[in-house]
Scaffold this motif. Structure first.
Motif, PDB file in Angstrom:
ATOM      1  N   GLY A   9       0.856  -1.112  -0.243  1.00  0.00           N
ATOM      2  CA  GLY A   9      -0.047   0.001  -0.120  1.00  0.00           C
ATOM      3  C   GLY A   9       0.801   1.271  -0.062  1.00  0.00           C
ATOM      4  O   GLY A   9       2.129   1.276  -0.127  1.00  0.00           O
ATOM      5  N   VAL A  52      -1.220  -7.678  -0.736  1.00  0.00           N
ATOM      6  CA  VAL A  52      -2.290  -6.401  -0.203  1.00  0.00           C
ATOM      7  C   VAL A  52      -1.936  -5.224  -1.101  1.00  0.00           C
ATOM      8  O   VAL A  52      -0.895  -4.700  -0.753  1.00  0.00           O
ATOM      9  N   CYS A  53      -2.945  -4.539  -1.745  1.00  0.00           N
ATOM     10  CA  CYS A  53      -2.611  -3.364  -2.485  1.00  0.00           C
ATOM     11  C   CYS A  53      -3.735  -2.516  -2.688  1.00  0.00           C
ATOM     12  O   CYS A  53      -4.840  -2.938  -2.119  1.00  0.00           O
ATOM     13  N   PHE A  54      -3.639  -1.354  -2.913  1.00  0.00           N
ATOM     14  CA  PHE A  54      -4.491  -0.329  -2.944  1.00  0.00           C
ATOM     15  C   PHE A  54      -5.170  -0.378  -4.299  1.00  0.00           C
ATOM     16  O   PHE A  54      -4.479  -0.524  -5.331  1.00  0.00           O
ATOM     17  N   GLU A  55      -6.632   0.068  -4.255  1.00  0.00           N
ATOM     18  CA  GLU A  55      -7.341  -0.166  -5.405  1.00  0.00           C
ATOM     19  C   GLU A  55      -6.749   0.199  -6.745  1.00  0.00           C
ATOM     20  O   GLU A  55      -6.835  -0.605  -7.858  1.00  0.00           O
ATOM     21  N   ILE A  58      -4.152  -2.463  -8.275  1.00  0.00           N
ATOM     22  CA  ILE A  58      -4.520  -3.868  -8.076  1.00  0.00           C
ATOM     23  C   ILE A  58      -4.364  -4.548  -9.424  1.00  0.00           C
ATOM     24  O   ILE A  58      -3.548  -5.577  -9.626  1.00  0.00           O
ATOM     25  N   ILE A  77      -5.614  -8.588  -2.639  1.00  0.00           N
ATOM     26  CA  ILE A  77      -6.508  -8.042  -2.088  1.00  0.00           C
ATOM     27  C   ILE A  77      -6.655  -6.623  -1.857  1.00  0.00           C
ATOM     28  O   ILE A  77      -5.370  -5.950  -1.873  1.00  0.00           O
ATOM     29  N   LEU A  78      -7.871  -5.797  -1.513  1.00  0.00           N
ATOM     30  CA  LEU A  78      -7.612  -4.587  -1.463  1.00  0.00           C
ATOM     31  C   LEU A  78      -7.210  -4.030   0.059  1.00  0.00           C
ATOM     32  O   LEU A  78      -7.582  -4.686   1.125  1.00  0.00           O
ATOM     33  N   SER A  86      -5.054  -2.670   6.561  1.00  0.00           N
ATOM     34  CA  SER A  86      -4.661  -3.384   5.380  1.00  0.00           C
ATOM     35  C   SER A  86      -3.971  -4.473   5.751  1.00  0.00           C
ATOM     36  O   SER A  86      -4.318  -5.664   5.128  1.00  0.00           O
ATOM     37  N   ASN A  89      -6.704  -7.030   6.751  1.00  0.00           N
ATOM     38  CA  ASN A  89      -7.180  -7.507   5.390  1.00  0.00           C
ATOM     39  C   ASN A  89      -6.676  -8.674   4.955  1.00  0.00           C
ATOM     40  O   ASN A  89      -7.304  -9.825   4.432  1.00  0.00           O
TER      41      ASN A  89
END
Length: 240
Positions: A9, A52-55, A58, A77-78, A86, A89
């Motif tokens: 992120g 885990v990545c920001f939208e 992705i 995933i978001l 994060s 998640n």
């Protein structure tokens, strides 16, 4: 089972880049994130990776996984509104898909200089003690600043000081249940997983990692990363 939860992120504000977030900046034609993921991809004891990545990034992240054949990543995933959210998640998905006794290794996508031996030591330490926090010795003098007077406060003996790094590793059931407790209690401002776990009563155990295990946050960090990679490449050419 050993699962790496890699957090990719952040928007790279301190990197002063407007084109790409820091984890997608390229070094020798390859994004920083890919260097990081390849370490876990190639480690024989790592079974799965959750990214885990920001939208907005992705789909780009997924394209990198295909391009560089990183097939241990089972979920992209978001991320959440904070680092803590994060990470949760990613842990939540791990909890839903894998056994509670699994080991989770939480790692920053912008720490591409972690090595295989440290990851192995972390997994072994979790098996023995239940958790493992990667650290490096403090090499500068550390003190508390008095916020009221801007004076130097307590000066610590750096021989007893270490810097927390990553991966930070735990049994899946422990880290998941502790995150859930923090959510129920509205505790959402922990600086990292180590602080979260210590706050809820866990004794934490350290693994000393490589000194070059830096987090690439500023332009100077990126230049250090490049210098280390160039040095390693030169040693390979020389056969050393």
């Amino acid at each position: 089972m050993n699962i790496a939860v890699v957090f990719a992120g952040g928007t790279g504000k301190r990197m002063n880049t407007r084109s790409k977030p820091k984890q997608f900046l390229e070094m020798h034609g390859k994004p920083v994130l890919v260097y990081t993921l390849e370490i876990f991809q190639n480690h024989p004891m790592i079974d799965k990776i959750i990214l885990v990545c920001f939208e907005p990034w992705i789909e780009y992240a997924k394209s990198l996984l295909k391009k560089y054949f990183i097939d241990k990543v089972c979920y992209v995933i978001l991320g959440g509104d904070s680092g803590q959210e994060s990470i949760f998640n990613g842990i939540k998905v791990a909890h839903e898909e894998f056994p509670d006794e699994s080991t989770v290794l939480i790692h920053d996508g912008v720490r591409p200089l972690i090595d295989e031996d440290t990851i192995t030591a972390c997994i072994q330490t979790v098996e023995q003690y239940g958790n493992a926090i990667t650290v490096a010795p403090a090499i500068e003098t550390i003190f508390l600043k008095d916020p009221g007077t801007n004076q130097v406060g307590t000066i610590f003996n750096r021989a007893y000081c270490e810097m927390a790094k990553a991966p930070q590793c735990f049994k899946l059931s422990d880290i998941y249940q502790t995150h859930c407790k923090a959510i129920r209690e509205g505790q959402d401002d922990f600086i990292d997983s180590a602080q979260l776990m210590q706050y809820y009563g866990f004794s934490l155990y350290t693994v000393e990692g490589p000194s070059e295990n830096i987090k690439i946050t500023t332009p100077s960090d990126f230049y250090i990363f490049r210098a280390i990679m160039d040095a390693k490449e030169s040693l390979q050419i020389l056969g050393l």
